[in-house]
Design an enzyme around this catalytic site. Structure first.
Site, short mmCIF file in Angstrom:
data_model
loop_
_atom_site.label_atom_id
_atom_site.label_comp_id
_atom_site.label_asym_id
_atom_site.label_seq_id
_atom_site.Cartn_x
_atom_site.Cartn_y
_atom_site.Cartn_z
N ARG A 67 5.12 5.65 4.67
CA ARG A 67 4.73 4.24 4.67
C ARG A 67 5.15 3.62 6.00
NH1 ARG A 67 1.46 4.99 1.53
NH2 ARG A 67 1.10 4.07 -0.52
N GLU A 79 -2.09 -2.82 8.07
CA GLU A 79 -3.16 -1.81 8.11
C GLU A 79 -4.52 -2.47 8.03
OE1 GLU A 79 -2.46 1.54 5.58
OE2 GLU A 79 -0.78 2.13 6.82
N HIS A 82 -4.24 6.33 8.55
CA HIS A 82 -3.82 6.38 7.14
C HIS A 82 -4.84 7.18 6.30
CE1 HIS A 82 -1.50 4.35 3.62
NE2 HIS A 82 -1.81 5.60 3.35
#
Ligand SMILES: NC(=O)c1ccc[n+]([C@@H]2O[C@H](COP(=O)([O-])OP(=O)(O)OC[C@H]3O[C@@H](n4cnc5c(N)ncnc54)[C@H](O)[C@@H]3O)[C@@H](O)[C@H]2O)c1
Length: 325
Positions: A242, A271, A290
């Site tokens: 994370r 993000e 990601h």
């Protein structure tokens, strides 16, 4: 009896037509929205009368929960659930179901790919190739030194599903390992054949570090200016867990000043990261969007597992995995 209603707040698939067809077969009411960056009032309006709320990244806050009339299950589409206030859900008597087992292989593969890409300087090698091609002669200045990886020490912080898979997959590479996970049971340590050390030992003695903990108050900024200076100047850091576990500003400074050699990062505090994200443009930062969770197989597996959870809910069974605060 009225139909069960499932409401999706946000999703990452191109569409949810497959889910709609599956749930129509089961006579479940299914509505889906894309409410990622909207005011909470709008999310409340969309989810007020849901029996099951399925969330991806929308924050599940006490305010949102208070707006629900009859919700009895929240499903988080994914492994981490740091966008969900689990304690507030627990107070409201609503379990949070999450799906921790659809992409263990993928994330382990991505972490290993990033570790190897860092150690072998794959991304900067491409620039060396392009520059050499333009010049008509090899010039390796921008990519040396590269050190042999076999024999080096890999530090794994967090040795749960993904961390332990990284450990198992890397066995044949000839690495030594330092593992930090204060919460592993004795039985699990015996199964894996490992001993654990404290995080300072991992930071000081590893050549390659990969992080696989959940995001908690304890792991937020676990990589910061202080822990970075503990690391070896030739060491690499990989984070597929994370974003907020790494202080990106401190990491950028460390990469610019040679405090560590490089980093491979898949996850970000915001993000997608904004254009002024401090790691953009640094030649020794390998950045991926990601996507560690993603493979065609994993992407479909999570969709099937979510339908399975809805089937379990309809049948009065508990979720396979319930998150703890
Ligand atoms: N990049 C992606 O696409 C992606 C996909 C899936 C999961 N993830 C992330 O990967 C991480 C790991 O997932 P997992 O399924 O292996 O979780 P897991 O719960 O199976 O394992 C986490 C491990 O971390 C340990 N841990 C907790 N606090 C710690 C601390 N302070 N220091 C050291 N160890 C600690 C736990 O004891 C546990 O063994 C999570 O953050 C998850 O959100 C990312």
């Amino acid at each position: 009896m009225s139909k069960i209603k499932v409401v999706v707040t946000d999703y990452i698939e191109p569409d949810l037509n497959w889910e709609a067809a599956e749930l129509a077969k089961r006579d479940v009411d299914f509505v889906y929205h894309q409410l990622k960056f909207v005011p909470v009032e709008q999310v409340i309006a969309a989810t007020r009368d849901a029996d099951v709320v399925l969330v991806n990244m929308v924050p599940v806050t006490p305010e949102l929960i208070a707006g629900w009339e009859k919700c009895r299950l929240v499903i988080r589409h994914g492994v981490g659930y740091d966008n969900v206030d689990v304690a507030a859900l627990e107070k409201a008597g609503i379990p949070l179901c999450y799906i921790p087992d659809y992409c263990v292989e993928e994330v382990a593969e991505q972490a290993i790919a990033l570790l190897l890409a860092c150690g072998r300087k794959l991304v900067s090698s491409r620039k060396v190739l392009d520059d050499s091609s333009a010049r008509g002669r090899w010039d390796f200045t921008d990519v040396i030194p590269i050190y042999r990886m076999a024999g080096r020490t890999v530090g794994i912080i967090g040795c749960g599903r993904i961390g332990s898979r990284v450990y198992q997959r890397l066995q044949s590479f000839g690495f030594k390992f330092l593992i930090c996970d204060p919460y592993l049971t004795e039985e699990r340590k015996r199964e894996l054949g490992i001993e654990v050390v404290d995080k300072e030992t991992v930071f000081r003695e590893s050549d390659l570090i990969t992080i696989h903990t959940p995001l908690t108050p304890e792991t937020r900024h676990i990589v910061n200016a202080e822990t970075l200076t503990m690391m070896k100047p030739a060491a690499y850091l990989v984070n597929t867990a994370r974003g907020p576990m790494v202080d990106a500003q401190a990491l950028a400074e460390a990469l610019k000043n040679g405090v560590i050699a490089g980093a491979g990062i898949d996850v970000y505090s915001t993000e997608p990261p904004p254009p002024d994200f401090p790691l953009f443009g640094l030649p020794n930062a390998i950045l991926t969007p990601h996507l560690a969770w993603y493979s065609e197989e994993g992407g479909w597996r999570i969709r099937e597992l979510i339908i399975l959870e809805i089937d379990r809910f309809v049948a009065g069974l508990p979720p396979r995995y319930v998150a703890k605060p």
